[in-house]
Design an enzyme around this catalytic site. Sequence first.
Site, PDB file in Angstrom:
ATOM      1  N   ASN A 173       1.198  -1.072   0.238  1.00  0.00           N
ATOM      2  CA  ASN A 173       0.135  -0.174   0.181  1.00  0.00           C
ATOM      3  C   ASN A 173       0.648   0.790   0.066  1.00  0.00           C
ATOM      4  O   ASN A 173       1.260   1.524   0.706  1.00  0.00           O
ATOM      5  CB  ASN A 173      -1.181   0.370   1.252  1.00  0.00           C
ATOM      6  CG  ASN A 173      -1.770   1.094   1.114  1.00  0.00           C
ATOM      7  OD1 ASN A 173      -1.359   2.118   0.170  1.00  0.00           O
ATOM      8  ND2 ASN A 173      -2.698   1.726   2.808  1.00  0.00           N
ATOM      9  N   LYS A 193      -0.022   4.668  -0.268  1.00  0.00           N
ATOM     10  CA  LYS A 193      -0.690   5.613   0.251  1.00  0.00           C
ATOM     11  C   LYS A 193      -0.251   6.723  -0.776  1.00  0.00           C
ATOM     12  O   LYS A 193      -0.643   6.743  -1.925  1.00  0.00           O
ATOM     13  CB  LYS A 193       0.094   6.182   2.293  1.00  0.00           C
ATOM     14  CG  LYS A 193       0.169   4.020   2.491  1.00  0.00           C
ATOM     15  CD  LYS A 193       0.280   4.822   4.016  1.00  0.00           C
ATOM     16  CE  LYS A 193       0.136   2.981   4.489  1.00  0.00           C
ATOM     17  NZ  LYS A 193       0.143   2.824   6.504  1.00  0.00           N
ATOM     18  N   HIS A 214      -9.446   1.124   4.957  1.00  0.00           N
ATOM     19  CA  HIS A 214      -8.053   1.221   5.811  1.00  0.00           C
ATOM     20  C   HIS A 214      -8.653   2.586   6.886  1.00  0.00           C
ATOM     21  O   HIS A 214      -8.860   3.297   6.663  1.00  0.00           O
ATOM     22  CB  HIS A 214      -7.103   1.986   4.377  1.00  0.00           C
ATOM     23  CG  HIS A 214      -5.841   1.630   5.043  1.00  0.00           C
ATOM     24  ND1 HIS A 214      -5.075   2.562   5.474  1.00  0.00           N
ATOM     25  CD2 HIS A 214      -4.754   1.108   5.037  1.00  0.00           C
ATOM     26  CE1 HIS A 214      -3.757   2.289   6.271  1.00  0.00           C
ATOM     27  NE2 HIS A 214      -3.841   1.186   5.752  1.00  0.00           N
ATOM     28  N   GLU A 232      -6.828   4.251   7.783  1.00  0.00           N
ATOM     29  CA  GLU A 232      -6.417   6.086   7.647  1.00  0.00           C
ATOM     30  C   GLU A 232      -7.538   7.094   6.847  1.00  0.00           C
ATOM     31  O   GLU A 232      -8.057   8.347   7.361  1.00  0.00           O
ATOM     32  CB  GLU A 232      -4.748   7.027   6.454  1.00  0.00           C
ATOM     33  CG  GLU A 232      -3.677   6.338   7.610  1.00  0.00           C
ATOM     34  CD  GLU A 232      -2.410   5.970   7.120  1.00  0.00           C
ATOM     35  OE1 GLU A 232      -2.391   5.342   5.077  1.00  0.00           O
ATOM     36  OE2 GLU A 232      -2.161   5.148   7.242  1.00  0.00           O
ATOM     37  N   GLU A 292      -5.215  -5.159  10.005  1.00  0.00           N
ATOM     38  CA  GLU A 292      -4.297  -3.781  10.870  1.00  0.00           C
ATOM     39  C   GLU A 292      -4.957  -3.002  12.124  1.00  0.00           C
ATOM     40  O   GLU A 292      -5.508  -2.176  11.955  1.00  0.00           O
ATOM     41  CB  GLU A 292      -4.280  -2.805   9.536  1.00  0.00           C
ATOM     42  CG  GLU A 292      -3.771  -3.668   8.184  1.00  0.00           C
ATOM     43  CD  GLU A 292      -2.878  -2.512   7.116  1.00  0.00           C
ATOM     44  OE1 GLU A 292      -2.156  -3.048   6.689  1.00  0.00           O
ATOM     45  OE2 GLU A 292      -4.070  -1.556   7.349  1.00  0.00           O
ATOM     46  N   GLY A 330       2.606   2.435  11.045  1.00  0.00           N
ATOM     47  CA  GLY A 330       3.472   3.569  10.512  1.00  0.00           C
ATOM     48  C   GLY A 330       4.332   3.890  11.723  1.00  0.00           C
ATOM     49  O   GLY A 330       4.485   4.651  12.216  1.00  0.00           O
ATOM     50  N   SER A 366       3.244  -2.286  10.362  1.00  0.00           N
ATOM     51  CA  SER A 366       5.112  -2.334  10.698  1.00  0.00           C
ATOM     52  C   SER A 366       5.751  -3.419  10.519  1.00  0.00           C
ATOM     53  O   SER A 366       6.760  -3.278  10.690  1.00  0.00           O
ATOM     54  CB  SER A 366       5.710  -1.822  11.979  1.00  0.00           C
ATOM     55  OG  SER A 366       4.686  -0.622  12.673  1.00  0.00           O
TER      56      SER A 366
END
Length: 250
Positions: A8, A10, A96, A98, A169, A175, A214
């Site tokens: 991904n 992003k 996702h 985010e 996730e 991140g 991560s």
Amino acid sequence: MKKIIAANWKMFKTSEETIQTLTELNTLTENIPLDNKEILIFPPFTSLEVAAKIVNNPYIFIGAQDLYPAKEGAFTGEISPTMILACGAKWVLTGHSERRHIIKEDNALVGQKTIFALASGLNVVACIGETLEQREEGNLYDVLAEQLQQTLAKLPTPLSPERLVIAYEPVWAIGTGKTASTEDIIEAHTIIRELLKNILGVSAMQTRILYGGSVKPENAHEILSLDNVDGLLVGGASLKADSFAKIISA
Ligand code: 13P
């Protein structure tokens, strides 16, 4: 079941940078045996078409990071599954974290997107995961159950199991450099498998569950070998071709 290794990207990479990274990846993956794996790359919308053209490995597929659940219409700034498919992409991410936490997408919208994408012919990686606060309050099971039930309500039938993939996730591991422990991953993936059995019946055993948060070349092999882990969804460590190629060969 083929394991999935997904990248991904992003909001990173122009189309020129996409060409550069995927040209390197083509070379780096030439000699990696991939017949037991599917590699998915999710670049930004602006790089989809060029990415689909440049990839020359039959085991590597391109996907979009989001979609709008309508064929076309007055939805300024949005992109439809028809447009994604026309770029040569076959996959899409939904839910996702985010998008859930920054763009404020709720479970109902994630569900609509998932169903519309599948019905339109795209394969879906639907993402779920708890925040640190939800985990610390002991709500892991309830959060995963709610996200899965709403995401998978009203799935089109019949649906072949390889077209729908779940990515776990944990928000606190994305991140941050904090990978979930092997116990955390096994616990969450076991819960997800059980929930999938209730929702999907027998095809739950063939539904792939990816771990993301991560992941790096150093931990990819160990995570991939855990029970109920059928692949990886990689953010930061997928941006450089050599690092992603190491994860692919883990
Ligand atoms: P990182 O690998 O950078 O933690 O990102 C994970 C992720 O969000 C993939 O979708």
